[in-house]
Design a protein around this motif. Structure first.
Motif, PDB file in Angstrom:
ATOM      1  N   PRO A 109      -3.006  14.323 -18.529  1.00 21.42           N
ATOM      2  CA  PRO A 109      -3.026  13.481 -17.325  1.00 21.42           C
ATOM      3  C   PRO A 109      -1.760  12.630 -17.232  1.00 21.42           C
ATOM      4  CG  PRO A 109      -4.511  12.611 -18.991  1.00 21.42           C
ATOM      5  CD  PRO A 109      -4.055  13.962 -19.483  1.00 21.42           C
TER       6      PRO A 109
ATOM      7  N   PRO B  26       0.682   9.537 -16.873  1.00 18.78           N
ATOM      8  CA  PRO B  26       0.502   8.162 -17.375  1.00 18.78           C
ATOM      9  C   PRO B  26       0.225   7.187 -16.236  1.00 18.78           C
ATOM     10  CG  PRO B  26       2.816   8.781 -17.401  1.00 18.78           C
ATOM     11  CD  PRO B  26       2.045  10.030 -17.080  1.00 18.78           C
ATOM     12  N   THR B  27      -0.636   6.266 -16.514  1.00 19.57           N
ATOM     13  CA  THR B  27      -0.991   5.250 -15.518  1.00 19.57           C
ATOM     14  C   THR B  27      -0.031   4.069 -15.638  1.00 19.57           C
ATOM     15  OG1 THR B  27      -3.310   5.905 -15.654  1.00 19.57           O
ATOM     16  CG2 THR B  27      -2.823   3.747 -14.680  1.00 19.57           C
TER      17      THR B  27
ATOM     18  N   ALA C 264       0.897   0.359 -14.666  1.00 15.81           N
ATOM     19  CA  ALA C 264       0.277  -0.859 -14.139  1.00 15.81           C
ATOM     20  C   ALA C 264       1.182  -1.478 -13.083  1.00 15.81           C
ATOM     21  CB  ALA C 264       0.037  -1.858 -15.266  1.00 15.81           C
TER      22      ALA C 264
END
Length: 224
Positions: A38, A40-41, A43
């Motif tokens: 997935p 990377p998230t 912020a």
């Protein structure tokens, strides 16, 4: 003659052969399995907070300066900043009694004192003419022969007020915004009209307007 069981054996062999062919044909070559990673998230960055704008300090500068008044100064201002905002000190200002590096505060008042005028024991002559035998109604004494009015000098100590009814020309010139010409007019006025009854009457002298009078008010008196 064929035995009765041979057809069954033959059919079984053919079935096994067909199954083997189907298995070989349908067998797919297996590769390395692909693993989906997935994304990377990230912020969200915090929004910058508005910073409070520093309000200017308001400082009242009065006394022996070029332009007395209330001035807006940057927070953290010192005495020297206030003097510069008021146009600088006047000639005769007692700057030796000030700490130019001293910090100020919002709403503060800076009072610049005037150095005490020099003490003189001699009479100072003015250009006012006095008719023979006519003594002015004011305290100065007149010499009818020479036409010169002598003004008794007033003694003063450091920080003393200057009596505009008795001060000499030199003492008057030590006041803020008073030069030789205005000092002479003050002496002429009080010779012709008598002593000043109020401080505000000084504005009747030519060259002394409201702004000049406000600069003088803190340093003059009419009482002995």
């Amino acid at each position: 003659m064929w035995p009765a069981w041979r057809p069954y054996v033959f059919g079984l062999l053919m079935g096994l052969l067909a199954a083997a062919v189907i298995l070989v044909v349908n067998r797919a070559e297996r590769g390395t399995p692909v693993v989906l990673i997935p994304a990377p998230t990230i912020a969200p960055s915090p929004l910058p907070q508005p910073t409070a704008t520093a309000q200017p300090w308001r400082v009242h500068v009065s006394g022996a300066v070029q332009t007395p008044g209330v001035y807006a100064l940057a927070p953290g201002a010192i005495v020297q900043d206030a003097l510069q905002a008021a146009g600088g000190a006047l000639r005769g200002a007692a700057l030796e009694g000030l700490n130019l590096a001293a910090p100020l505060a919002d709403g503060a008042q800076l009072q610049v004192a005037l150095r005490a005028p020099p003490t003189s024991t001699a009479s100072v002559a003015s250009a006012a003419e006095v008719a023979p035998g006519n003594t002015p109604a004011s305290s100065p004494t007149a010499d009818a022969k020479s036409g010169v009015v002598g003004v008794p000098a007033s003694s003063g100590s450091a920080g003393a007020l200057v009596n505009i009814n008795t001060a000499s020309a030199a003492q008057l010139e030590a006041l803020p915004k008073v030069g030789p010409a205005i000092a002479l007019r003050i002496i002429e006025y009080r010779t012709q009209h008598g002593p000043f009854a109020t401080l505000e009457a000084l504005m009747n002298v030519k060259g002394i307007g409201p702004s000049t009078f406000e600069a003088l008010r803190a340093f003059i008196t009419i009482t002995p």
